[in-house]
Scaffold this motif. Structure first.
Motif, PDB file in Angstrom:
ATOM      1  N   GLY A  33       0.746  -0.972  -0.051  1.00  0.00           N
ATOM      2  CA  GLY A  33      -0.258   0.075   0.019  1.00  0.00           C
ATOM      3  C   GLY A  33       0.881   1.262  -0.163  1.00  0.00           C
ATOM      4  N   GLY A  34       2.060   1.307  -0.757  1.00  0.00           N
ATOM      5  CA  GLY A  34       2.897   2.280  -0.593  1.00  0.00           C
ATOM      6  C   GLY A  34       3.624   2.554   0.471  1.00  0.00           C
ATOM      7  N   LYS A  35       3.614   1.805   1.296  1.00  0.00           N
ATOM      8  CA  LYS A  35       4.466   2.070   2.804  1.00  0.00           C
ATOM      9  C   LYS A  35       5.544   0.886   2.967  1.00  0.00           C
ATOM     10  CE  LYS A  35       2.188   2.371   6.602  1.00  0.00           C
ATOM     11  NZ  LYS A  35       1.289   1.939   7.558  1.00  0.00           N
ATOM     12  N   PRO A  36       6.642   1.075   3.234  1.00  0.00           N
ATOM     13  CA  PRO A  36       7.520   0.174   3.193  1.00  0.00           C
ATOM     14  C   PRO A  36       6.963  -0.786   4.523  1.00  0.00           C
ATOM     15  CG  PRO A  36       8.613   2.182   3.714  1.00  0.00           C
ATOM     16  CD  PRO A  36       7.266   2.389   3.710  1.00  0.00           C
ATOM     17  N   ALA A  37       7.388  -2.317   4.232  1.00  0.00           N
ATOM     18  CA  ALA A  37       6.722  -3.171   5.164  1.00  0.00           C
ATOM     19  C   ALA A  37       7.542  -2.956   6.507  1.00  0.00           C
ATOM     20  CB  ALA A  37       7.165  -4.367   4.599  1.00  0.00           C
ATOM     21  N   ILE A  38       8.934  -2.641   6.485  1.00  0.00           N
ATOM     22  CA  ILE A  38       9.605  -2.290   7.730  1.00  0.00           C
ATOM     23  C   ILE A  38      10.370  -0.916   7.649  1.00  0.00           C
ATOM     24  CG2 ILE A  38      10.059  -4.158   9.454  1.00  0.00           C
ATOM     25  CD1 ILE A  38      12.003  -5.180   6.923  1.00  0.00           C
ATOM     26  N   ALA A  71       4.748  -7.223  14.311  1.00  0.00           N
ATOM     27  CA  ALA A  71       4.565  -8.462  13.852  1.00  0.00           C
ATOM     28  C   ALA A  71       3.776  -8.486  12.242  1.00  0.00           C
ATOM     29  CB  ALA A  71       3.465  -9.354  14.626  1.00  0.00           C
ATOM     30  N   ALA A  72       4.230  -9.245  11.350  1.00  0.00           N
ATOM     31  CA  ALA A  72       3.662  -9.600  10.312  1.00  0.00           C
ATOM     32  C   ALA A  72       2.947 -11.015  10.465  1.00  0.00           C
ATOM     33  CB  ALA A  72       4.593  -9.910   9.206  1.00  0.00           C
ATOM     34  N   PRO A  73       1.617 -10.833  10.822  1.00  0.00           N
ATOM     35  CA  PRO A  73       0.877 -11.995  11.553  1.00  0.00           C
ATOM     36  C   PRO A  73       0.167 -12.829  10.515  1.00  0.00           C
ATOM     37  CG  PRO A  73      -0.611  -9.674  11.483  1.00  0.00           C
ATOM     38  CD  PRO A  73       0.754  -9.483  11.109  1.00  0.00           C
ATOM     39  N   GLY A  74      -0.171 -13.816  11.046  1.00  0.00           N
ATOM     40  CA  GLY A  74      -0.911 -14.882   9.654  1.00  0.00           C
ATOM     41  C   GLY A  74      -1.035 -16.172  10.626  1.00  0.00           C
ATOM     42  N   VAL A  75      -1.079 -17.221  10.072  1.00  0.00           N
ATOM     43  CA  VAL A  75      -1.647 -18.719  10.456  1.00  0.00           C
ATOM     44  C   VAL A  75      -0.947 -19.139  11.706  1.00  0.00           C
ATOM     45  CG1 VAL A  75      -0.372 -19.998   9.084  1.00  0.00           C
ATOM     46  CG2 VAL A  75      -2.486 -20.846   9.574  1.00  0.00           C
ATOM     47  N   SER A  76      -1.800 -19.722  12.393  1.00  0.00           N
ATOM     48  CA  SER A  76      -1.237 -20.440  13.767  1.00  0.00           C
ATOM     49  C   SER A  76      -2.120 -21.798  13.909  1.00  0.00           C
ATOM     50  CB  SER A  76      -1.298 -19.706  15.094  1.00  0.00           C
ATOM     51  OG  SER A  76      -0.818 -20.423  16.151  1.00  0.00           O
ATOM     52  N   ALA A  77      -1.727 -22.928  14.093  1.00  0.00           N
ATOM     53  CA  ALA A  77      -2.387 -23.982  14.293  1.00  0.00           C
ATOM     54  C   ALA A  77      -3.549 -23.934  15.287  1.00  0.00           C
ATOM     55  CB  ALA A  77      -1.250 -25.185  14.756  1.00  0.00           C
ATOM     56  N   VAL A  78      -3.291 -23.331  16.389  1.00  0.00           N
ATOM     57  CA  VAL A  78      -4.032 -23.167  17.627  1.00  0.00           C
ATOM     58  C   VAL A  78      -5.405 -22.527  16.840  1.00  0.00           C
ATOM     59  CG1 VAL A  78      -2.743 -21.225  18.433  1.00  0.00           C
ATOM     60  CG2 VAL A  78      -4.842 -22.280  19.841  1.00  0.00           C
ATOM     61  N   VAL A  79      -5.273 -21.567  16.409  1.00  0.00           N
ATOM     62  CA  VAL A  79      -6.447 -20.910  15.841  1.00  0.00           C
ATOM     63  C   VAL A  79      -7.068 -21.556  14.554  1.00  0.00           C
ATOM     64  CG1 VAL A  79      -7.411 -18.509  14.697  1.00  0.00           C
ATOM     65  CG2 VAL A  79      -5.526 -18.301  16.626  1.00  0.00           C
ATOM     66  N   ASP A 104      -0.242 -19.989   2.244  1.00  0.00           N
ATOM     67  CA  ASP A 104      -0.785 -19.372   3.419  1.00  0.00           C
ATOM     68  C   ASP A 104      -0.115 -18.261   3.936  1.00  0.00           C
ATOM     69  OD1 ASP A 104      -3.219 -20.799   3.112  1.00  0.00           O
ATOM     70  OD2 ASP A 104      -2.424 -22.226   4.565  1.00  0.00           O
ATOM     71  N   ILE A 105       1.069 -17.879   3.355  1.00  0.00           N
ATOM     72  CA  ILE A 105       1.865 -16.659   3.688  1.00  0.00           C
ATOM     73  C   ILE A 105       1.140 -15.429   3.517  1.00  0.00           C
ATOM     74  CG2 ILE A 105       3.574 -16.348   1.955  1.00  0.00           C
ATOM     75  CD1 ILE A 105       5.690 -16.013   4.379  1.00  0.00           C
ATOM     76  N   THR A 106       1.311 -14.310   4.219  1.00  0.00           N
ATOM     77  CA  THR A 106       0.559 -13.139   3.751  1.00  0.00           C
ATOM     78  C   THR A 106       1.644 -12.474   3.034  1.00  0.00           C
ATOM     79  OG1 THR A 106       1.737 -11.829   5.699  1.00  0.00           O
ATOM     80  CG2 THR A 106      -0.360 -13.044   5.743  1.00  0.00           C
ATOM     81  N   LEU A 107       1.052 -11.466   2.211  1.00  0.00           N
ATOM     82  CA  LEU A 107       1.540 -10.537   1.170  1.00  0.00           C
ATOM     83  C   LEU A 107       2.498  -9.761   2.013  1.00  0.00           C
ATOM     84  CD1 LEU A 107      -1.123  -9.545  -1.284  1.00  0.00           C
ATOM     85  CD2 LEU A 107       0.662 -11.278  -1.652  1.00  0.00           C
ATOM     86  N   ARG A 108       2.057  -9.297   3.405  1.00  0.00           N
ATOM     87  CA  ARG A 108       3.005  -8.454   3.951  1.00  0.00           C
ATOM     88  C   ARG A 108       4.270  -9.212   4.613  1.00  0.00           C
ATOM     89  NH1 ARG A 108       4.158  -5.206   9.055  1.00  0.00           N
ATOM     90  NH2 ARG A 108       2.397  -6.221  10.068  1.00  0.00           N
ATOM     91  N   ALA A 109       3.953 -10.357   5.055  1.00  0.00           N
ATOM     92  CA  ALA A 109       5.005 -11.237   5.477  1.00  0.00           C
ATOM     93  C   ALA A 109       6.282 -11.549   4.248  1.00  0.00           C
ATOM     94  CB  ALA A 109       4.700 -12.449   5.929  1.00  0.00           C
TER      95      ALA A 109
END
Ligand code: SAM
Length: 293
Positions: free
Chosen positions: A9-14, A126-134, A31-36
């Motif tokens: 979105g025009g912003k650097p990820a970090i 964090a660059a959040p995403g999937v976890s087995a618990v959720v 399943d990885i996110t674009l931001r990750a």
């Protein structure tokens, strides 16, 4: 911060250095996110619990490592490796840290690193995403309004049963990670401590080809996996404990009538635990006191 491309979105990820905890897939590489992916592409320093699996994931998604360092950071070398990552943060570099699978810190390393970075005043995000618990919770068909994630139970039978006894009355869906080798024993202990008819769910190989959700009374699940064995990665979920309104004298009366009917201390304890929702450990102590007179 290096000048690799890849923007969200025009912003650097970090922006401006700091530590980013990057969540990676638990089975399916997409399943990885674009931001990750942006973070992995842009970070000055990469750190991973398992460097080979991060390299593989980056290869799949066409992200070159280039001349950037890729540092192994896990439970066994954290104390030795953390200073190197802290020095990179001190130098204003951006550090991305990834687990072997899923979310860092969730039954995985990263806690000490994130804490040290935060305490030293660096930005931690964090660059959040999937976890087995959720993922398991969303598929299990058990209440999700309240849950308690208890990670891996202890290996030793007594310690495992004690833990189950402590958690048994909690009015929340219980979620455990478990190894396929111990699954039948864990389910057997859960059936004994929490009651064989309490509903459990085994969520196996989530997001993978042989994904399976098996639901049933703990006793049935225990005998199914005892007979058939289990393979792959596993999350066990158990329905919430029943709220109990029984008081101690009612528990004692119930125990007396079970014992008078010829039940063993163990069977009387199991029956009263199941009916009352009281923690098994407490019921067992009362049963012992009764038999000792
Ligand atoms: N950090 C990870 C997360 O966010 O879920 C968990 C890492 S922990 C070391 C590994 C355990 O997570 C496995 O033994 C299993 O219990 C669970 N797990 C990971 N991936 C899974 C999957 N695809 N299906 C079922 N359980 C999984």
């Amino acid at each position: 911060m290096n000048s690799r491309s890849g923007q969200t979105g025009g912003k650097p990820a970090i922006a401006g250095g700091g530590l980013t905890l990057v969540t990676v897939p638990i089975g399916t590489a997409n399943d990885i996110t674009l931001r990750a992916l942006d973070v992995l592409r842009e970070a000055d320093v990469l750190a991973a619990e398992d460097t080979r699996s991060l390299r593989k994931l980056m290869d799949i998604h066409g992200i070159p490592l280039g001349d950037r360092p890729l540092v192994a950071y896990h439970d066994h070398n954290g104390d030795r490796t953390r200073p190197r990552l802290m020095a990179a943060l001190e130098a204003g570099q951006s550090v991305a840290y990834a687990s072997e699978a899923g979310t860092p810190l969730i039954a995985d390393p990263g806690y000490d690193l994130a804490l040290a970075a935060r305490e030293a005043g660096y930005k931690v995000t964090a660059a959040p995403g999937v976890s087995a618990v959720v993922t398991a919770l969303s598929l299990a068909g058990l209440p999700t309004d309240r849950f308690l994630f208890a990670g891996f139970l202890p290996n030793a039978t007594k310690a495992r049963r004690d833990q189950l006894g402590l958690l048994g009355a909690v009015p929340a869906t219980l979620v455990f990670y478990e190894s396929p080798k111990r699954l039948d024993k864990m389910l057997g202990d859960a059936a004994q401590v929490l009651g064989g008819d309490r509903i459990g769910v085994v969520a196996r190989e989530l997001t993978k080809k042989f994904e399976e959700i098996r639901r049933g009374p703990l006793e049935e699940l225990a005998s199914h996996y005892k007979e058939n064995g289990a393979k792959g990665e596993i999350v066990v979920l158990i329905e919430p404990g029943k709220p109990t309104s029984a008081n101690q004298s009612e528990i004692l009366d119930a125990l007396k009538s079970e014992l008078d009917a010829g039940q063993s201390v163990r069977d009387a304890t199991d029956a009263v635990t199941q009916d009352s929702g009281w923690p098994r450990r407490k019921v067992y102590q009362l049963a012992l006191e009764l038999t000792r007179g």
